[in-house]
Design a protein around this motif. Sequence first.
Motif, PDB file in Angstrom:
ATOM      1  N   GLU A  38       0.850  -1.198   0.000  1.00  0.00           N
ATOM      2  CA  GLU A  38       0.000   0.000   0.000  1.00  0.00           C
ATOM      3  C   GLU A  38       0.882   1.243   0.000  1.00  0.00           C
ATOM      4  OE1 GLU A  38      -4.046   1.704   2.003  1.00  0.00           O
ATOM      5  OE2 GLU A  38      -2.874   0.316   3.232  1.00  0.00           O
ATOM      6  N   LEU A  39       0.629   2.142  -0.957  1.00  0.00           N
ATOM      7  CA  LEU A  39       1.468   3.328  -1.129  1.00  0.00           C
ATOM      8  C   LEU A  39       0.776   4.634  -0.765  1.00  0.00           C
ATOM      9  CD1 LEU A  39       3.166   2.486  -4.569  1.00  0.00           C
ATOM     10  CD2 LEU A  39       3.991   1.959  -2.250  1.00  0.00           C
ATOM     11  N   HIS A  40      -0.517   4.614  -0.488  1.00  0.00           N
ATOM     12  CA  HIS A  40      -1.255   5.857  -0.260  1.00  0.00           C
ATOM     13  C   HIS A  40      -2.119   5.698   0.985  1.00  0.00           C
ATOM     14  CE1 HIS A  40      -3.048   9.643  -2.087  1.00  0.00           C
ATOM     15  NE2 HIS A  40      -3.889   9.386  -1.087  1.00  0.00           N
ATOM     16  N   LEU A  41      -1.544   6.057   2.134  1.00  0.00           N
ATOM     17  CA  LEU A  41      -2.225   5.887   3.418  1.00  0.00           C
ATOM     18  C   LEU A  41      -1.871   7.066   4.310  1.00  0.00           C
ATOM     19  CD1 LEU A  41      -3.893   3.850   5.237  1.00  0.00           C
ATOM     20  CD2 LEU A  41      -1.674   3.121   6.122  1.00  0.00           C
ATOM     21  N   SER A  60      -4.912  -7.200   7.030  1.00  0.00           N
ATOM     22  CA  SER A  60      -5.366  -7.295   5.642  1.00  0.00           C
ATOM     23  C   SER A  60      -4.310  -7.895   4.720  1.00  0.00           C
ATOM     24  CB  SER A  60      -5.756  -5.904   5.111  1.00  0.00           C
ATOM     25  OG  SER A  60      -7.074  -5.575   5.479  1.00  0.00           O
ATOM     26  N   GLY A  61      -3.189  -8.305   5.291  1.00  0.00           N
ATOM     27  CA  GLY A  61      -2.151  -8.923   4.479  1.00  0.00           C
ATOM     28  C   GLY A  61      -1.154  -7.946   3.891  1.00  0.00           C
ATOM     29  N   VAL A  62      -1.157  -6.691   4.364  1.00  0.00           N
ATOM     30  CA  VAL A  62      -0.190  -5.711   3.860  1.00  0.00           C
ATOM     31  C   VAL A  62       1.190  -6.045   4.441  1.00  0.00           C
ATOM     32  CG1 VAL A  62       0.471  -3.273   3.795  1.00  0.00           C
ATOM     33  CG2 VAL A  62      -1.946  -3.923   3.634  1.00  0.00           C
ATOM     34  N   VAL A  63       2.177  -6.164   3.562  1.00  0.00           N
ATOM     35  CA  VAL A  63       3.542  -6.468   3.999  1.00  0.00           C
ATOM     36  C   VAL A  63       4.455  -5.253   3.895  1.00  0.00           C
ATOM     37  CG1 VAL A  63       3.371  -8.932   3.503  1.00  0.00           C
ATOM     38  CG2 VAL A  63       4.169  -7.363   1.703  1.00  0.00           C
ATOM     39  N   TYR A  64       4.035  -4.273   3.116  1.00  0.00           N
ATOM     40  CA  TYR A  64       4.806  -3.030   3.007  1.00  0.00           C
ATOM     41  C   TYR A  64       3.832  -1.881   2.817  1.00  0.00           C
ATOM     42  CZ  TYR A  64       7.865   0.688   1.349  1.00  0.00           C
ATOM     43  OH  TYR A  64       8.520   1.888   1.220  1.00  0.00           O
ATOM     44  N   VAL A  75      -1.088   1.308 -12.275  1.00  0.00           N
ATOM     45  CA  VAL A  75      -1.983   1.615 -11.165  1.00  0.00           C
ATOM     46  C   VAL A  75      -1.603   0.776  -9.944  1.00  0.00           C
ATOM     47  CG1 VAL A  75      -3.888   2.264 -12.673  1.00  0.00           C
ATOM     48  CG2 VAL A  75      -3.694  -0.103 -11.901  1.00  0.00           C
ATOM     49  N   THR A  76      -1.879   1.325  -8.782  1.00  0.00           N
ATOM     50  CA  THR A  76      -1.692   0.612  -7.525  1.00  0.00           C
ATOM     51  C   THR A  76      -2.999   0.720  -6.745  1.00  0.00           C
ATOM     52  OG1 THR A  76      -0.822   2.558  -6.358  1.00  0.00           O
ATOM     53  CG2 THR A  76       0.770   1.177  -7.534  1.00  0.00           C
ATOM     54  N   ILE A  77      -3.104  -0.006  -5.634  1.00  0.00           N
ATOM     55  CA  ILE A  77      -4.337  -0.031  -4.843  1.00  0.00           C
ATOM     56  C   ILE A  77      -4.031   0.388  -3.410  1.00  0.00           C
ATOM     57  CG2 ILE A  77      -6.254  -1.450  -4.005  1.00  0.00           C
ATOM     58  CD1 ILE A  77      -5.571  -3.410  -6.325  1.00  0.00           C
ATOM     59  N   SER A  78      -4.793   1.352  -2.896  1.00  0.00           N
ATOM     60  CA  SER A  78      -4.623   1.798  -1.512  1.00  0.00           C
ATOM     61  C   SER A  78      -5.967   2.170  -0.908  1.00  0.00           C
ATOM     62  CB  SER A  78      -3.666   2.997  -1.452  1.00  0.00           C
ATOM     63  OG  SER A  78      -2.352   2.635  -1.822  1.00  0.00           O
ATOM     64  N   THR A  79      -5.962   2.438   0.393  1.00  0.00           N
ATOM     65  CA  THR A  79      -7.209   2.721   1.115  1.00  0.00           C
ATOM     66  C   THR A  79      -7.382   4.188   1.492  1.00  0.00           C
ATOM     67  OG1 THR A  79      -6.153   2.168   3.220  1.00  0.00           O
ATOM     68  CG2 THR A  79      -7.335   0.394   2.082  1.00  0.00           C
ATOM     69  N   ASP A  80      -6.300   4.996   1.412  1.00  0.00           N
ATOM     70  CA  ASP A  80      -6.380   6.434   1.655  1.00  0.00           C
ATOM     71  C   ASP A  80      -6.598   6.739   3.139  1.00  0.00           C
ATOM     72  OD1 ASP A  80      -6.333   9.115   0.985  1.00  0.00           O
ATOM     73  OD2 ASP A  80      -8.273   9.133  -0.019  1.00  0.00           O
ATOM     74  N   ASP A  81      -7.843   6.772   3.591  1.00  0.00           N
ATOM     75  CA  ASP A  81      -8.223   7.015   4.996  1.00  0.00           C
ATOM     76  C   ASP A  81      -9.257   5.954   5.366  1.00  0.00           C
ATOM     77  OD1 ASP A  81      -6.931   9.847   5.331  1.00  0.00           O
ATOM     78  OD2 ASP A  81      -8.140   9.989   3.504  1.00  0.00           O
ATOM     79  N   GLN A 122      -3.831 -10.937 -11.448  1.00  0.00           N
ATOM     80  CA  GLN A 122      -3.905  -9.485 -11.598  1.00  0.00           C
ATOM     81  C   GLN A 122      -3.482  -8.784 -10.313  1.00  0.00           C
ATOM     82  OE1 GLN A 122      -4.232  -7.422 -13.944  1.00  0.00           O
ATOM     83  NE2 GLN A 122      -5.244  -5.551 -13.263  1.00  0.00           N
ATOM     84  N   PHE A 123      -3.949  -9.286  -9.187  1.00  0.00           N
ATOM     85  CA  PHE A 123      -3.590  -8.653  -7.918  1.00  0.00           C
ATOM     86  C   PHE A 123      -2.101  -8.815  -7.616  1.00  0.00           C
ATOM     87  CE2 PHE A 123      -8.232  -9.236  -6.995  1.00  0.00           C
ATOM     88  CZ  PHE A 123      -8.527  -7.885  -6.883  1.00  0.00           C
ATOM     89  N   ARG A 124      -1.539  -9.952  -7.965  1.00  0.00           N
ATOM     90  CA  ARG A 124      -0.100 -10.143  -7.749  1.00  0.00           C
ATOM     91  C   ARG A 124       0.704  -9.197  -8.647  1.00  0.00           C
ATOM     92  NH1 ARG A 124       1.585 -14.063  -4.437  1.00  0.00           N
ATOM     93  NH2 ARG A 124       0.106 -15.699  -3.811  1.00  0.00           N
ATOM     94  N   LYS A 125       0.223  -8.993  -9.878  1.00  0.00           N
ATOM     95  CA  LYS A 125       0.890  -8.054 -10.787  1.00  0.00           C
ATOM     96  C   LYS A 125       0.892  -6.646 -10.193  1.00  0.00           C
ATOM     97  CE  LYS A 125      -0.978  -5.578 -14.037  1.00  0.00           C
ATOM     98  NZ  LYS A 125      -1.696  -5.069 -15.233  1.00  0.00           N
ATOM     99  N   ILE A 126      -0.253  -6.252  -9.644  1.00  0.00           N
ATOM    100  CA  ILE A 126      -0.351  -4.907  -9.089  1.00  0.00           C
ATOM    101  C   ILE A 126       0.502  -4.764  -7.828  1.00  0.00           C
ATOM    102  CG2 ILE A 126      -1.970  -3.341  -7.907  1.00  0.00           C
ATOM    103  CD1 ILE A 126      -3.910  -3.817 -10.160  1.00  0.00           C
ATOM    104  N   ALA A 127       0.560  -5.811  -7.013  1.00  0.00           N
ATOM    105  CA  ALA A 127       1.413  -5.760  -5.821  1.00  0.00           C
ATOM    106  C   ALA A 127       2.875  -5.583  -6.215  1.00  0.00           C
ATOM    107  CB  ALA A 127       1.230  -7.024  -4.985  1.00  0.00           C
ATOM    108  N   ARG A 128       3.303  -6.302  -7.256  1.00  0.00           N
ATOM    109  CA  ARG A 128       4.685  -6.190  -7.720  1.00  0.00           C
ATOM    110  C   ARG A 128       4.939  -4.804  -8.318  1.00  0.00           C
ATOM    111  NH1 ARG A 128       9.845  -8.229  -7.058  1.00  0.00           N
ATOM    112  NH2 ARG A 128      10.623  -6.190  -7.655  1.00  0.00           N
ATOM    113  N   GLN A 129       3.942  -4.307  -9.063  1.00  0.00           N
ATOM    114  CA  GLN A 129       4.019  -2.968  -9.644  1.00  0.00           C
ATOM    115  C   GLN A 129       4.136  -1.914  -8.541  1.00  0.00           C
ATOM    116  OE1 GLN A 129       1.911  -2.491 -13.578  1.00  0.00           O
ATOM    117  NE2 GLN A 129       0.476  -1.434 -12.240  1.00  0.00           N
ATOM    118  N   SER A 130       3.394  -2.133  -7.468  1.00  0.00           N
ATOM    119  CA  SER A 130       3.423  -1.209  -6.330  1.00  0.00           C
ATOM    120  C   SER A 130       4.794  -1.227  -5.666  1.00  0.00           C
ATOM    121  CB  SER A 130       2.344  -1.589  -5.311  1.00  0.00           C
ATOM    122  OG  SER A 130       1.061  -1.582  -5.903  1.00  0.00           O
ATOM    123  N   LEU A 131       5.362  -2.395  -5.506  1.00  0.00           N
ATOM    124  CA  LEU A 131       6.689  -2.482  -4.892  1.00  0.00           C
ATOM    125  C   LEU A 131       7.731  -1.805  -5.764  1.00  0.00           C
ATOM    126  CD1 LEU A 131       8.494  -3.447  -2.606  1.00  0.00           C
ATOM    127  CD2 LEU A 131       8.720  -5.639  -3.797  1.00  0.00           C
TER     128      LEU A 131
END
Length: 325
Positions: free
Chosen positions: A8-11, A82-86, A266-272, A297-306
């Motif tokens: 997660e990059l946007h928190l 939620s399984g967030v590792v970074y 694109v990446t996926i985050s929860t913001d607030d 798809q989700f694994r691709k986005i996680a790698r893209q986020s990293l």
Amino acid sequence: MSGLPKVELHLHLEGAAPPTFIRGLAKEKHLDISGIFDERGNYRYRDFRDFLKVYEAATSALRTPGDYQRLALAVLEESAASGVVYSETFVSPDFCGGRDLGAWREYLHAMQEAADQAERQMGITLRGIVTCIRHFGPEKARGTARCAAETAGDWIVGFGIAGDEKIGAPKDFRWAFDCAREAGLRLTAHAGEWGGPESVRAALQDLEVERIGHGVRAIEDPALVDELAERGTVLEVCPGSNVALGIYKDFREHPIDALDRRGVKVTISTDDPPFFHTTMVREYEELHRAFDWDEGQFRKIARQSLDAAFCDADTKAKIAKKLEA
């Protein structure tokens, strides 16, 4: 979905504070902010500007480095569940010591201690992005940038801007971003949420950022979408936030899938997350329902986020092993 490792990059750290945590802290300090909660104890706001007021009222309960240490632990516990590792979190000297460098260092030390504890006990790694507040104005942003520059290093890895997109223009904050860049910090900016595609262009041109917070309104300008894809600009997308604030009616209307298919990173985050009644697991579940995204798809986005993370190469290598597990 909870079993998939996530990045997660946007928190926003204060925005991720559980309402029960803030209520308890306010009670300890004999602070009456009961008006920001509804009858179920959740945060209550009418629209985005009211959300900003409620956010700042909740933040008023956070008054000491110890408060922020407890906050960071509470937030990281939720993320790890939620399984967030970074995770990268937005933090601001505006809220942590009023841009006084000595006070900011104390707050920063407390947050780092919490992050170290969470990494040992929960297996989640946290880094910080110093954020100036747009509606506080360019002059205060300079003070925020100075604090960021003086504490840039292993834990403070980036600099950004958040707040009301309709106040001021990105170019007004150029000095702050140049200061952070010269200190070696990597850059992101909130844009393309309320300001439309033109705000994304302005952030790219005037602040020279490599990531855009939100950025989803870029979909309204096909040429801009192509430019984002060609440049490799990463969007920190927060679908649940956009839906909760009424920018899109539901997840199916959200442009994250269209942006991804057009080649935008694109990446996926929860913001607030507690403000928007979401978690990283819920984001994944809703995207699966809306677009039939699968594990690949989700694994691709996680790698893209990293790949887009602002941390150093050694940290990325460590997190990559978790993503491959």
